[in-house]
Design an enzyme around this catalytic site. Structure first.
Site, PDB file in Angstrom:
ATOM      1  N   ARG A 123       0.809  -1.233   0.000  1.00  0.00           N
ATOM      2  CA  ARG A 123       0.000   0.000   0.000  1.00  0.00           C
ATOM      3  C   ARG A 123       0.837   1.276   0.000  1.00  0.00           C
ATOM      4  NH1 ARG A 123      -2.783  -3.069   3.636  1.00  0.00           N
ATOM      5  NH2 ARG A 123      -4.612  -4.048   2.702  1.00  0.00           N
ATOM      6  N   LYS A 182       3.080  12.253 -11.041  1.00  0.00           N
ATOM      7  CA  LYS A 182       2.276  11.287 -11.800  1.00  0.00           C
ATOM      8  C   LYS A 182       3.083  10.025 -12.032  1.00  0.00           C
ATOM      9  CE  LYS A 182      -0.595  14.393 -14.602  1.00  0.00           C
ATOM     10  NZ  LYS A 182      -0.882  14.780 -16.003  1.00  0.00           N
ATOM     11  N   GLU A 184      10.592  19.080 -24.931  1.00  0.00           N
ATOM     12  CA  GLU A 184       9.856  19.519 -23.732  1.00  0.00           C
ATOM     13  C   GLU A 184      10.462  20.809 -23.162  1.00  0.00           C
ATOM     14  OE1 GLU A 184       7.019  18.254 -22.724  1.00  0.00           O
ATOM     15  OE2 GLU A 184       6.985  16.122 -23.280  1.00  0.00           O
ATOM     16  N   LYS A 242       8.000  23.884 -14.147  1.00  0.00           N
ATOM     17  CA  LYS A 242       6.990  22.834 -13.937  1.00  0.00           C
ATOM     18  C   LYS A 242       6.484  22.867 -12.502  1.00  0.00           C
ATOM     19  CE  LYS A 242       5.329  18.266 -14.781  1.00  0.00           C
ATOM     20  NZ  LYS A 242       5.452  16.960 -15.395  1.00  0.00           N
ATOM     21  N   GLU A 290      -4.639  18.251 -11.336  1.00  0.00           N
ATOM     22  CA  GLU A 290      -5.187  18.561 -12.660  1.00  0.00           C
ATOM     23  C   GLU A 290      -6.700  18.792 -12.577  1.00  0.00           C
ATOM     24  OE1 GLU A 290      -4.345  15.673 -15.901  1.00  0.00           O
ATOM     25  OE2 GLU A 290      -2.699  17.049 -16.281  1.00  0.00           O
ATOM     26  N   ARG A 298      -2.852  23.058 -14.943  1.00  0.00           N
ATOM     27  CA  ARG A 298      -1.807  22.110 -15.334  1.00  0.00           C
ATOM     28  C   ARG A 298      -1.895  21.764 -16.823  1.00  0.00           C
ATOM     29  NH1 ARG A 298       0.461  17.200 -11.518  1.00  0.00           N
ATOM     30  NH2 ARG A 298       1.893  16.373 -13.069  1.00  0.00           N
ATOM     31  N   ASN A 311       0.210  21.055 -21.761  1.00  0.00           N
ATOM     32  CA  ASN A 311      -0.130  20.188 -22.888  1.00  0.00           C
ATOM     33  C   ASN A 311      -0.001  20.844 -24.249  1.00  0.00           C
ATOM     34  OD1 ASN A 311      -0.758  17.461 -22.182  1.00  0.00           O
ATOM     35  ND2 ASN A 311      -2.370  18.306 -20.901  1.00  0.00           N
ATOM     36  N   HIS A 368       0.585  18.761 -27.263  1.00  0.00           N
ATOM     37  CA  HIS A 368       0.313  17.382 -26.867  1.00  0.00           C
ATOM     38  C   HIS A 368      -1.002  16.832 -27.398  1.00  0.00           C
ATOM     39  CE1 HIS A 368       3.782  17.913 -24.351  1.00  0.00           C
ATOM     40  NE2 HIS A 368       3.668  16.715 -23.814  1.00  0.00           N
ATOM     41  N   HIS A 397      -0.067  13.592 -29.045  1.00  0.00           N
ATOM     42  CA  HIS A 397      -0.547  12.297 -28.557  1.00  0.00           C
ATOM     43  C   HIS A 397      -1.301  11.539 -29.654  1.00  0.00           C
ATOM     44  CE1 HIS A 397      -0.441  13.593 -24.031  1.00  0.00           C
ATOM     45  NE2 HIS A 397       0.658  12.949 -24.375  1.00  0.00           N
ATOM     46  N   HIS A 421       8.273  10.512 -28.128  1.00  0.00           N
ATOM     47  CA  HIS A 421       7.287  11.466 -27.621  1.00  0.00           C
ATOM     48  C   HIS A 421       7.654  12.918 -27.966  1.00  0.00           C
ATOM     49  CE1 HIS A 421       4.382  13.342 -24.949  1.00  0.00           C
ATOM     50  NE2 HIS A 421       5.376  13.994 -24.354  1.00  0.00           N
TER      51      HIS A 421
HETATM   52  N1  LIG Z   1       4.968  11.123 -15.188  1.00  0.00           N
HETATM   53  C1  LIG Z   1       4.993  12.167 -15.978  1.00  0.00           C
HETATM   54  O1  LIG Z   1       4.608  13.272 -15.618  1.00  0.00           O
HETATM   55  C2  LIG Z   1       5.539  11.998 -17.368  1.00  0.00           C
HETATM   56  C3  LIG Z   1       5.817  13.128 -18.146  1.00  0.00           C
HETATM   57  C4  LIG Z   1       6.376  12.943 -19.397  1.00  0.00           C
HETATM   58  C5  LIG Z   1       6.638  11.666 -19.858  1.00  0.00           C
HETATM   59  N2  LIG Z   1       6.355  10.585 -19.088  1.00  0.00           N
HETATM   60  C6  LIG Z   1       6.630   9.232 -19.555  1.00  0.00           C
HETATM   61  O2  LIG Z   1       8.012   9.084 -19.741  1.00  0.00           O
HETATM   62  C7  LIG Z   1       8.244   8.042 -20.678  1.00  0.00           C
HETATM   63  C8  LIG Z   1       9.333   8.442 -21.624  1.00  0.00           C
HETATM   64  O3  LIG Z   1      10.513   8.703 -20.896  1.00  0.00           O
HETATM   65  P1  LIG Z   1      11.947   8.764 -21.589  1.00  0.00           P
HETATM   66  O4  LIG Z   1      11.876   9.581 -22.800  1.00  0.00           O
HETATM   67  O5  LIG Z   1      12.909   9.119 -20.528  1.00  0.00           O
HETATM   68  O6  LIG Z   1      12.140   7.264 -22.121  1.00  0.00           O
HETATM   69  P2  LIG Z   1      12.937   5.999 -21.571  1.00  0.00           P
HETATM   70  O7  LIG Z   1      12.790   5.856 -20.112  1.00  0.00           O
HETATM   71  O8  LIG Z   1      12.527   4.859 -22.422  1.00  0.00           O
HETATM   72  O9  LIG Z   1      14.464   6.359 -21.885  1.00  0.00           O
HETATM   73  C9  LIG Z   1      14.859   6.552 -23.215  1.00  0.00           C
HETATM   74  C10 LIG Z   1      16.053   5.666 -23.579  1.00  0.00           C
HETATM   75  O10 LIG Z   1      17.236   6.152 -22.966  1.00  0.00           O
HETATM   76  C11 LIG Z   1      17.906   5.107 -22.264  1.00  0.00           C
HETATM   77  N3  LIG Z   1      18.641   5.764 -21.173  1.00  0.00           N
HETATM   78  C12 LIG Z   1      18.106   6.307 -20.058  1.00  0.00           C
HETATM   79  N4  LIG Z   1      19.043   6.967 -19.369  1.00  0.00           N
HETATM   80  C13 LIG Z   1      20.206   6.820 -20.043  1.00  0.00           C
HETATM   81  C14 LIG Z   1      21.529   7.298 -19.834  1.00  0.00           C
HETATM   82  N5  LIG Z   1      21.836   8.116 -18.824  1.00  0.00           N
HETATM   83  N6  LIG Z   1      22.463   6.943 -20.753  1.00  0.00           N
HETATM   84  C15 LIG Z   1      22.149   6.186 -21.816  1.00  0.00           C
HETATM   85  N7  LIG Z   1      20.904   5.723 -22.081  1.00  0.00           N
HETATM   86  C16 LIG Z   1      19.952   6.047 -21.202  1.00  0.00           C
HETATM   87  C17 LIG Z   1      16.825   4.159 -21.880  1.00  0.00           C
HETATM   88  O11 LIG Z   1      17.301   2.872 -21.658  1.00  0.00           O
HETATM   89  C18 LIG Z   1      15.921   4.218 -23.099  1.00  0.00           C
HETATM   90  O12 LIG Z   1      16.410   3.374 -24.098  1.00  0.00           O
HETATM   91  C19 LIG Z   1       6.917   7.780 -21.373  1.00  0.00           C
HETATM   92  O13 LIG Z   1       6.395   6.558 -20.946  1.00  0.00           O
HETATM   93  C20 LIG Z   1       6.045   8.918 -20.894  1.00  0.00           C
HETATM   94  O14 LIG Z   1       4.680   8.552 -20.805  1.00  0.00           O
HETATM   95  C21 LIG Z   1       5.814  10.744 -17.863  1.00  0.00           C
HETATM   96 ZN   LIG Z   2       5.211  15.562 -22.983  1.00  0.00          ZN
END
Ligand SMILES: NC(=O)c1ccc[n+]([C@@H]2O[C@H](COP(=O)([O-])OP(=O)(O)OC[C@H]3O[C@@H](n4cnc5c(N)ncnc54)[C@H](O)[C@@H]3O)[C@@H](O)[C@H]2O)c1
Ligand SMILES: [Zn+2]
Length: 334
Positions: A104, A126, A168, A200, A210, A215, A219, A222, A226, A239
């Protein structure tokens, strides 16, 4: 930086990755992906039990969620154990949700290692996973106890991933901080990342859950982005690349509607192009498909689309109830 949320607050610390990894609780479990494991030579660097998952969005899923929970249980993790999310946004979202669910809810620390995760996903609480029927459909608002931002951890990040995160960064510039666009030009992450985090922070503190639309200004790009990710099947376009196209289209939409100052969309496209980010995609011209994909957007009410639109560079507002026809035209000329 201190982030306040409904249940308290936590610190975002700026430090190098070596310091961060050397400062983890004794009773901790680290979850990362295999690229991160290799990039940081993790097996040599930490003494804690860790789990390295296959890299990629597919890990943000029920099977991996279950696997992480099982691993915690099998390794004897208790309610006092601290779970460490070491990786990009995929790991942060998945592991945050695992931490929110295990017994939990146990404490978790985020160490984001991509530019996107440092400027975006690690701030705002999130967490969650994707379901077969859509992205981010299961999750929670669950705050970490600490976030360590280590710009030096980005040194091993592939260039395409850097540009992905830059999309971003530029978004924050477009919607609320024109000066950030100049700062970004130098590419100095030690200055750019803290600034983005603070932007942010301002937005999420004003509307953590939200609820009132504040917030949703985040977007910008987006709604279209999306939809494009959905139509391309989450994979070929990252993305940041999808929202880059989205920002170009939505800037044009804003101009059509008379909300965005003339000439702004051209400037937006120029800035994106300087970072070699895409500003168009053949699928956006399939306006019908784009529209139906956009209707599943969380901002849409009763099938009417809403957008975060620029008024000018550095300023935006949320516009609800945009006419489909205006959207179609903005898509078709892009
Ligand atoms: N929670 C939120 O508010 C929020 C906001 C934006 C995006 N997201 C989510 O984030 C995700 C995308 O995140 P991302 O773009 O970081 O993708 P990811 O976590 O897949 O990382 C991208 C790539 O980089 C590699 N990598 C990570 N750190 C590294 C490093 N230091 N050196 C070498 N390689 C490295 C990873 O293995 C992967 O192949 C999506 O699922 C999206 O929905 C969440
Ligand atoms: Zn985004």
């Amino acid at each position: 930086v201190t982030i306040r949320h409904r249940l308290g607050s936590y610190e975002i610390k700026f430090r190098d990755i070596a310091a961060s990894l050397a400062d983890l609780p004794d009773d901790a479990r680290v979850i990362c992906d295999q690229n991160v494991e290799a990039a940081f030579g993790l097996s040599e660097r930490i003494d804690l039990p860790y789990l390295a998952l296959e890299p990629g969005e597919a890990a943000k899923s029920i099977p991996y969620f279950a696997r992480c929970l099982d691993w915690l249980a099998e390794s004897g993790a208790s309610r006092k154990t601290v779970v460490i999310a070491l990786g990009g946004g995929v790991i942060g979202d998945l592991v945050g949700f695992v931490a929110a669910s295990y017994m939990r809810g146990v404490e978790f620390i985020q160490i984001p290692t991509t530019l996107l995760a440092q400027v975006d996903s690690s701030v705002g609480g999130k967490v969650g996973i994707d379901l077969p029927s859509g992205k981010n459909l299961a999750g929670a608002f669950y705050a970490p106890s600490r976030v360590d931002i280590c710009p030096d951890a980005l040194q091993t990040l592939p260039e395409r991933q850097v540009r992905n995160g830059m999309a971003e960064v530029l978004k924050y510039g477009f919607i609320m901080d024109a000066a950030l666009l100049e700062l970004a030009q130098g590419g100095d992450f030690f200055r750019v990342v803290p600034r983005c985090i603070d932007l942010k922070r301002q937005v999420v503190e004003a509307d953590e859950l939200e609820l009132d639309g504040t917030r949703a200004i985040l977007n910008f790009g987006h709604t279209v982005g999306h939809a494009l990710e959905k139509l391309t099947g989450y994979g070929p376009l990252l993305h940041g690349e999808a929202i880059s196209v989205g920002m170009a289209v939505e800037a044009r939409l804003g101009e059509r509607l008379g909300i965005t100052a003339p000439g702004t969309s051209e400037r937006v496209r120029e800035i994106l192009a300087e970072w070699r980010l895409p500003t168009e995609h053949p699928l956006t011209r399939e306006a019908k498909n784009m529209l139906s994909a956009m209707r599943t957007d969380k901002k849409a009410t009763k099938g009417r689309l809403a957008f975060s639109l620029l008024t000018r560079i550095g300023e935006c507002k949320l516009i609800a109830d945009v006419d489909d026809q205006d959207v179609v035209e903005a898509l078709e000329i892009s």
